[in-house]
Scaffold this motif. Structure first.
Motif, PDB file in Angstrom:
ATOM      1  N   SER A  39       4.856  -0.406  -3.834  1.00 43.16           N
ATOM      2  CA  SER A  39       3.626  -0.166  -3.085  1.00 43.16           C
ATOM      3  C   SER A  39       3.556  -1.099  -1.873  1.00 43.16           C
ATOM      4  O   SER A  39       3.887  -2.285  -1.969  1.00 43.16           O
ATOM      5  N   GLY A  40       3.194  -0.539  -0.727  1.00 42.99           N
ATOM      6  CA  GLY A  40       3.026  -1.352   0.474  1.00 42.99           C
ATOM      7  C   GLY A  40       4.289  -1.514   1.313  1.00 42.99           C
ATOM      8  O   GLY A  40       4.260  -2.185   2.345  1.00 42.99           O
ATOM      9  N   CYS A  41       5.406  -0.880   0.913  1.00 40.20           N
ATOM     10  CA  CYS A  41       6.666  -1.087   1.653  1.00 40.20           C
ATOM     11  C   CYS A  41       6.781  -0.189   2.880  1.00 40.20           C
ATOM     12  O   CYS A  41       7.736  -0.313   3.638  1.00 40.20           O
ATOM     13  N   GLY A  42       5.840   0.731   3.074  1.00 42.98           N
ATOM     14  CA  GLY A  42       5.837   1.525   4.300  1.00 42.98           C
ATOM     15  C   GLY A  42       6.237   2.983   4.139  1.00 42.98           C
ATOM     16  O   GLY A  42       6.425   3.693   5.130  1.00 42.98           O
ATOM     17  N   LYS A  43       6.323   3.456   2.905  1.00 42.45           N
ATOM     18  CA  LYS A  43       6.753   4.842   2.662  1.00 42.45           C
ATOM     19  C   LYS A  43       5.767   5.852   3.257  1.00 42.45           C
ATOM     20  O   LYS A  43       6.147   6.755   3.996  1.00 42.45           O
ATOM     21  N   THR A  44       4.486   5.696   2.892  1.00 44.76           N
ATOM     22  CA  THR A  44       3.476   6.646   3.362  1.00 44.76           C
ATOM     23  C   THR A  44       3.328   6.588   4.871  1.00 44.76           C
ATOM     24  O   THR A  44       3.187   7.619   5.525  1.00 44.76           O
ATOM     25  N   THR A  45       3.367   5.398   5.420  1.00 45.55           N
ATOM     26  CA  THR A  45       3.261   5.267   6.881  1.00 45.55           C
ATOM     27  C   THR A  45       4.383   6.036   7.564  1.00 45.55           C
ATOM     28  O   THR A  45       4.146   6.765   8.545  1.00 45.55           O
ATOM     29  N   THR A  46       5.607   5.909   7.050  1.00 43.52           N
ATOM     30  CA  THR A  46       6.742   6.624   7.648  1.00 43.52           C
ATOM     31  C   THR A  46       6.542   8.134   7.543  1.00 43.52           C
ATOM     32  O   THR A  46       6.732   8.870   8.518  1.00 43.52           O
TER      33      THR A  46
HETATM   34  P1  ADP Z   1       3.509   2.571   0.751  1.00 47.35           P
HETATM   35  O1  ADP Z   1       3.310   4.002   1.058  1.00 47.35           O
HETATM   36  O2  ADP Z   1       4.938   2.205   0.566  1.00 47.35           O
HETATM   37  O3  ADP Z   1       2.646   2.098  -0.379  1.00 47.35           O
HETATM   38  P2  ADP Z   1       2.065   2.106   3.206  1.00 47.35           P
HETATM   39  O4  ADP Z   1       2.815   2.809   4.262  1.00 47.35           O
HETATM   40  O5  ADP Z   1       0.851   2.768   2.659  1.00 47.35           O
HETATM   41  O6  ADP Z   1       3.073   1.723   2.028  1.00 47.35           O
HETATM   42  O7  ADP Z   1       1.649   0.671   3.740  1.00 47.35           O
HETATM   43  C1  ADP Z   1       2.554  -0.199   4.442  1.00 47.35           C
HETATM   44  C2  ADP Z   1       1.791  -1.418   4.932  1.00 47.35           C
HETATM   45  O8  ADP Z   1       0.851  -1.011   5.931  1.00 47.35           O
HETATM   46  C3  ADP Z   1       0.963  -2.117   3.860  1.00 47.35           C
HETATM   47  O9  ADP Z   1       0.966  -3.480   4.155  1.00 47.35           O
HETATM   48  C4  ADP Z   1      -0.416  -1.505   4.046  1.00 47.35           C
HETATM   49  O10 ADP Z   1      -1.406  -2.401   3.602  1.00 47.35           O
HETATM   50  C5  ADP Z   1      -0.467  -1.344   5.556  1.00 47.35           C
HETATM   51  N1  ADP Z   1      -1.376  -0.233   5.981  1.00 47.35           N
HETATM   52  C6  ADP Z   1      -1.354   1.059   5.533  1.00 47.35           C
HETATM   53  N2  ADP Z   1      -2.279   1.801   6.171  1.00 47.35           N
HETATM   54  C7  ADP Z   1      -2.896   0.948   7.038  1.00 47.35           C
HETATM   55  C8  ADP Z   1      -3.955   1.116   7.987  1.00 47.35           C
HETATM   56  N3  ADP Z   1      -4.554   2.309   8.183  1.00 47.35           N
HETATM   57  N4  ADP Z   1      -4.323   0.017   8.703  1.00 47.35           N
HETATM   58  C9  ADP Z   1      -3.714  -1.173   8.531  1.00 47.35           C
HETATM   59  N5  ADP Z   1      -2.719  -1.384   7.661  1.00 47.35           N
HETATM   60  C10 ADP Z   1      -2.309  -0.338   6.919  1.00 47.35           C
END
Ligand code: ADP
Ligand code: ADP
Length: 226
Positions: A39-46
């Motif tokens: 969790s938090g490694c950037g998967k969803t963001t990518t």
């Molecule tokens: P995963 O999908 O692997 O759990 P995320 O892509 O959700 O990871 O999150 C990657 C990092 O970006 C984490 O540190 C998370 O807290 C941060 N993050 C995610 N969404 C936001 C946002 N809208 N604003 C600021 N930070 C974010």
């Protein structure tokens, strides 16, 4: 020419959080790729950058050789499936599935043909006139898949789509996803923190940690050191 290419892609959120750094990956048409990591490694963001829900801070993203950085989500040949299904509660299954085609302004005859076909592919005929509240978790997930696939995307993006399902159902839908990959030739990008899921489903696993790609390997080579 690759179906999807990420070239040194980075994401810094407005609050200064660096979520993704120098992410590079080239995906062939019809490949099943898993993004695996804690969790938090950037998967969803990518995934959201590929879909266009998040802007790209640095680098380039191409689909079939066309730069996508500034293309809005609805103009990208992608569909996204979320863990929470995101179905419209007041619409029947059939209308939920048809909705994306209605929005595109597709004529009714063609729309009905495509909706019927995908409803049959996913075995939803018997529940087509029901509303989401009357469905089980597995049925909802199949409807969400049908809704994504009906628009015939080149790339299907799935964000922990099986997380809410029990183990048996998860196995069943995993099998269906593999069948869909083979029959439809769609490229899959599948986000999960479950190693077993990544191994069972994907052609290649992208192991992420703290916003970076640590390793890209086929499942059987994931644990062998070069
Ligand atoms: P995963 O999908 O692997 O759990 P995320 O892509 O959700 O990871 O999150 C990657 C990092 O970006 C984490 O540190 C998370 O807290 C941060 N993050 C995610 N969404 C936001 C946002 N809208 N604003 C600021 N930070 C974010
Ligand atoms: P997180 O990555 O921590 O889950 P997000 O802000 O990325 O947080 O998303 C919140 C929830 O909304 C997630 O479950 C996500 O899958 C869902 N979501 C994000 N964008 C959309 C969208 N355009 N349509 C439907 N659901 C969405």
């Amino acid at each position: 020419i690759y179906d999807l290419e990420l070239i040194d892609v980075g994401k810094v959120y407005d609050n200064g959080t660096t979520a993704v750094s120098a992410f590079s990956l080239a995906v062939n048409k019809g490949e099943f790729i898993a993004f695996l990591g804690p969790s938090g490694c950037g998967k969803t963001t990518t995934l959201r950058m590929i879909a266009g829900f998040e802007s790209i801070s640095s680098g380039d993203m191409m689909i079939k050789g066309v730069r996508m950085n500034d293309v809005p989500p609805e103009k990208r040949p992608t569909a996204t499936i979320f863990q929470n299904y995101a179905l419209f509660p007041h619409m029947t299954v059939r209308r939920n599935v048809a909705y994306g085609l209605e929005v595109k302004g597709m004529a009714k005859a063609e729309r009905d043909r495509k909706v019927d076909r995908i409803i049959a592919t996913l075995g939803l005929e018997d529940i087509a006139e029901r509303k989401p509240e009357k469905l089980s978790g597995g049925q909802r997930q199949r409807v969400a898949l049908a809704r994504g696939l009906v628009i015939e995307p080149d790339i299907l993006l799935l964000d922990e789509p099986l997380g809410a399902l029990d183990a048996n159902l998860r196995k069943a839908i995993q099998n269906e996803l593999k069948i869909l990959q083979r029959t439809l030739g769609v490229t899959f990008i599948f986000v999960t923190h479950a190693q077993s899921e990544a191994l069972a489903l994907s052609d290649r696993v992208v192991v992420m940690n703290q916003g970076r790609v640590e390793q890209v390997s086929p499942p059987h080579q994931l644990y062998t050191r070069p």
